[in-house]
Write a protein that holds these residues in place. Sequence first.
Motif, PDB file in Angstrom:
ATOM      1  N   ARG A   1      -1.317  -8.931  -1.737  1.00  0.00           N
ATOM      2  CA  ARG A   1      -1.170  -8.144  -2.963  1.00  0.00           C
ATOM      3  C   ARG A   1      -0.683  -6.723  -2.653  1.00  0.00           C
ATOM      4  NH1 ARG A   1      -6.444 -10.516  -4.264  1.00  0.00           N
ATOM      5  NH2 ARG A   1      -6.130 -12.292  -5.676  1.00  0.00           N
ATOM      6  N   THR A   2      -1.172  -6.169  -1.554  1.00  0.00           N
ATOM      7  CA  THR A   2      -0.737  -4.825  -1.153  1.00  0.00           C
ATOM      8  C   THR A   2       0.764  -4.794  -0.925  1.00  0.00           C
ATOM      9  OG1 THR A   2      -2.877  -4.309  -0.132  1.00  0.00           O
ATOM     10  CG2 THR A   2      -0.985  -3.017   0.598  1.00  0.00           C
ATOM     11  N   VAL A   3       1.270  -5.804  -0.217  1.00  0.00           N
ATOM     12  CA  VAL A   3       2.705  -5.875   0.051  1.00  0.00           C
ATOM     13  C   VAL A   3       3.485  -6.130  -1.236  1.00  0.00           C
ATOM     14  CG1 VAL A   3       4.497  -7.192   1.262  1.00  0.00           C
ATOM     15  CG2 VAL A   3       2.369  -6.579   2.445  1.00  0.00           C
ATOM     16  N   MET A   4       2.975  -7.014  -2.088  1.00  0.00           N
ATOM     17  CA  MET A   4       3.660  -7.304  -3.358  1.00  0.00           C
ATOM     18  C   MET A   4       3.822  -6.056  -4.221  1.00  0.00           C
ATOM     19  SD  MET A   4       1.982 -10.915  -4.605  1.00  0.00           S
ATOM     20  CE  MET A   4       2.549 -12.499  -3.986  1.00  0.00           C
ATOM     21  N   LYS A   5       2.811  -5.173  -4.163  1.00  0.00           N
ATOM     22  CA  LYS A   5       2.847  -3.954  -4.963  1.00  0.00           C
ATOM     23  C   LYS A   5       3.624  -2.827  -4.280  1.00  0.00           C
ATOM     24  CE  LYS A   5      -1.647  -4.974  -7.077  1.00  0.00           C
ATOM     25  NZ  LYS A   5      -3.073  -4.558  -7.137  1.00  0.00           N
ATOM     26  N   GLY A   6       4.066  -3.073  -3.050  1.00  0.00           N
ATOM     27  CA  GLY A   6       4.804  -2.053  -2.333  1.00  0.00           C
ATOM     28  C   GLY A   6       3.943  -0.920  -1.820  1.00  0.00           C
ATOM     29  N   LEU A   7       2.638  -1.134  -1.773  1.00  0.00           N
ATOM     30  CA  LEU A   7       1.711  -0.121  -1.259  1.00  0.00           C
ATOM     31  C   LEU A   7       1.673  -0.175   0.267  1.00  0.00           C
ATOM     32  CD1 LEU A   7      -1.189  -0.640  -3.822  1.00  0.00           C
ATOM     33  CD2 LEU A   7       0.570   1.132  -3.858  1.00  0.00           C
ATOM     34  N   PRO A   8       1.311   0.914   0.920  1.00  0.00           N
ATOM     35  CA  PRO A   8       1.331   0.922   2.393  1.00  0.00           C
ATOM     36  C   PRO A   8       0.156   0.178   3.009  1.00  0.00           C
ATOM     37  CG  PRO A   8       0.569   3.029   1.543  1.00  0.00           C
ATOM     38  CD  PRO A   8       1.008   2.242   0.355  1.00  0.00           C
ATOM     39  N   LEU A   9       0.444  -0.621   4.036  1.00  0.00           N
ATOM     40  CA  LEU A   9      -0.584  -1.188   4.892  1.00  0.00           C
ATOM     41  C   LEU A   9      -0.879  -0.193   6.006  1.00  0.00           C
ATOM     42  CD1 LEU A   9       0.490  -4.916   5.459  1.00  0.00           C
ATOM     43  CD2 LEU A   9      -1.523  -4.122   4.214  1.00  0.00           C
ATOM     44  N   ASN A  10      -2.058  -0.275   6.557  1.00  0.00           N
ATOM     45  CA  ASN A  10      -2.362   0.590   7.696  1.00  0.00           C
ATOM     46  C   ASN A  10      -1.391   0.310   8.839  1.00  0.00           C
ATOM     47  OD1 ASN A  10      -4.493   1.781   6.382  1.00  0.00           O
ATOM     48  ND2 ASN A  10      -6.033   0.403   7.256  1.00  0.00           N
TER      49      ASN A  10
ATOM     50  N   ASP B   1       6.913 -19.827  -1.962  1.00  0.00           N
ATOM     51  CA  ASP B   1       8.106 -20.525  -2.456  1.00  0.00           C
ATOM     52  C   ASP B   1       8.171 -20.596  -3.977  1.00  0.00           C
ATOM     53  OD1 ASP B   1       9.042 -20.908   0.081  1.00  0.00           O
ATOM     54  OD2 ASP B   1       8.277 -22.955   0.277  1.00  0.00           O
ATOM     55  N   ASN B   2       7.020 -20.333  -4.664  1.00  0.00           N
ATOM     56  CA  ASN B   2       7.012 -20.350  -6.123  1.00  0.00           C
ATOM     57  C   ASN B   2       7.421 -19.012  -6.737  1.00  0.00           C
ATOM     58  OD1 ASN B   2       3.982 -22.214  -5.794  1.00  0.00           O
ATOM     59  ND2 ASN B   2       6.002 -23.061  -6.246  1.00  0.00           N
ATOM     60  N   LEU B   3       7.491 -17.986  -5.895  1.00  0.00           N
ATOM     61  CA  LEU B   3       7.824 -16.658  -6.400  1.00  0.00           C
ATOM     62  C   LEU B   3       9.304 -16.574  -6.771  1.00  0.00           C
ATOM     63  CD1 LEU B   3       5.980 -14.463  -3.723  1.00  0.00           C
ATOM     64  CD2 LEU B   3       5.225 -14.924  -6.072  1.00  0.00           C
ATOM     65  N   PRO B   4       9.646 -15.718  -7.720  1.00  0.00           N
ATOM     66  CA  PRO B   4      11.062 -15.479  -8.018  1.00  0.00           C
ATOM     67  C   PRO B   4      11.777 -14.955  -6.778  1.00  0.00           C
ATOM     68  CG  PRO B   4       9.650 -14.552  -9.731  1.00  0.00           C
ATOM     69  CD  PRO B   4       8.752 -14.964  -8.615  1.00  0.00           C
ATOM     70  N   GLN B   5      13.077 -15.183  -6.722  1.00  0.00           N
ATOM     71  CA  GLN B   5      13.860 -14.797  -5.559  1.00  0.00           C
ATOM     72  C   GLN B   5      13.696 -13.317  -5.213  1.00  0.00           C
ATOM     73  OE1 GLN B   5      15.504 -16.718  -3.503  1.00  0.00           O
ATOM     74  NE2 GLN B   5      16.293 -15.048  -2.224  1.00  0.00           N
ATOM     75  N   ASP B   6      13.693 -12.449  -6.245  1.00  0.00           N
ATOM     76  CA  ASP B   6      13.592 -11.013  -5.954  1.00  0.00           C
ATOM     77  C   ASP B   6      12.241 -10.651  -5.364  1.00  0.00           C
ATOM     78  OD1 ASP B   6      12.453 -11.623  -8.516  1.00  0.00           O
ATOM     79  OD2 ASP B   6      12.429  -9.488  -8.987  1.00  0.00           O
ATOM     80  N   LYS B   7      11.176 -11.354  -5.768  1.00  0.00           N
ATOM     81  CA  LYS B   7       9.854 -11.090  -5.214  1.00  0.00           C
ATOM     82  C   LYS B   7       9.771 -11.547  -3.760  1.00  0.00           C
ATOM     83  CE  LYS B   7       7.670  -9.277  -8.732  1.00  0.00           C
ATOM     84  NZ  LYS B   7       7.125  -7.888  -8.667  1.00  0.00           N
TER      85      LYS B   7
END
Length: 365
Positions: free
Chosen positions: A55-64, A104-110
Amino acid sequence: MMDIKQIEVTVGEVCEGYFNDAEEGVVGYDERLDIRPRYQREFVYTGKQRDEVIRTVMKGLPLNVMYWCKTGDDSYEVLDGQQRTVSLCEYVDGSFSVDDMYFDNLPQDKREQILGYKLFVYVCDGTDSEKLDWFRIINIAGEKLTDQELRNAVYAGPWTSDAKRYFSKTGCPASQLAGDYLNGKTIRQEYLETAVSWAAAASGETIEAYMAKHQHDPSAVSLWNYFRSVIDWVQAIFPKYRKEMKGLPWGLFYNEHKDRTDLDPKVLESDVSRLMADEDVTKKSGVYEYLLTGKERCLSIRAFDDRMKRAAYERQGGVCPYCGQHFELSEMHADHIKPWAKGGPTTAENCQMLCRDCNLKKSDD
């Protein structure tokens, strides 16, 4: 001097060539990244922790930030960040869904957003001791390494790798043989730590000294044979399993008592049954050590209550029946007239008050 630099790699680059096998290891980054080096633990993130990484990556938030070590001109191993890396690779590989959506179920842009997400990585290059020192320093957040996991890093070698095969894998031989007798988790190295601590104690060594001595042995079969001997001995002298047997220091008992010829399993079972039913025994797990050592303190025998003590004190007129001297109640200790070990109950009728010195003398006798 250790060389440290920062690089950026994308999730897609790290997931390239991802391979995860219990025996062969875990690799990624086009097979140039060892995601689970031999001193690292198995995957221990919960499903919730794993999903939050995605979810962190999906939202574009930084990982440690993550940390890698160089192992060659263009090869690396994960020093810190294995859990996050495996979470990302497993999701892209289609091993689990997040919020009911597989990769694989996500839209191409995601999908492209996830694959293009940049991971910030510090790469260090130096001697083994420098890398391990750095490893200890950065092990301050997330799923911290246990003491045994750190020992595995310091004493890495063929012996440690083989020992983990016996004691550190999910469903490993130690778990199948003795899971009912051990506390902890295999993947957190707690079974291995227990086994090594017992074996080390048998030769009067610390865990560290034992591992250093065996670090370059080709296999850990001697440790496994010792461990099997401990469990075989336990099951031979205490053939009926009870839940109170879990987590006891069986290896230490084995080291001290394995050569005794007076341990009759039938007699011991009768004694175990009797003591488990005895209301005066408040620490049931101590029954086994008591039967091996005779130390009543292992049982935490139920103490006389204040009412019983006062009644005995008044009955005696405050006089210690052993030395004949008068004492205040606070200066006296409650004692079984008929010793508990000989069937004396913890009742008012079997209570007497002794002065401190006489009570100690009686205990010594």
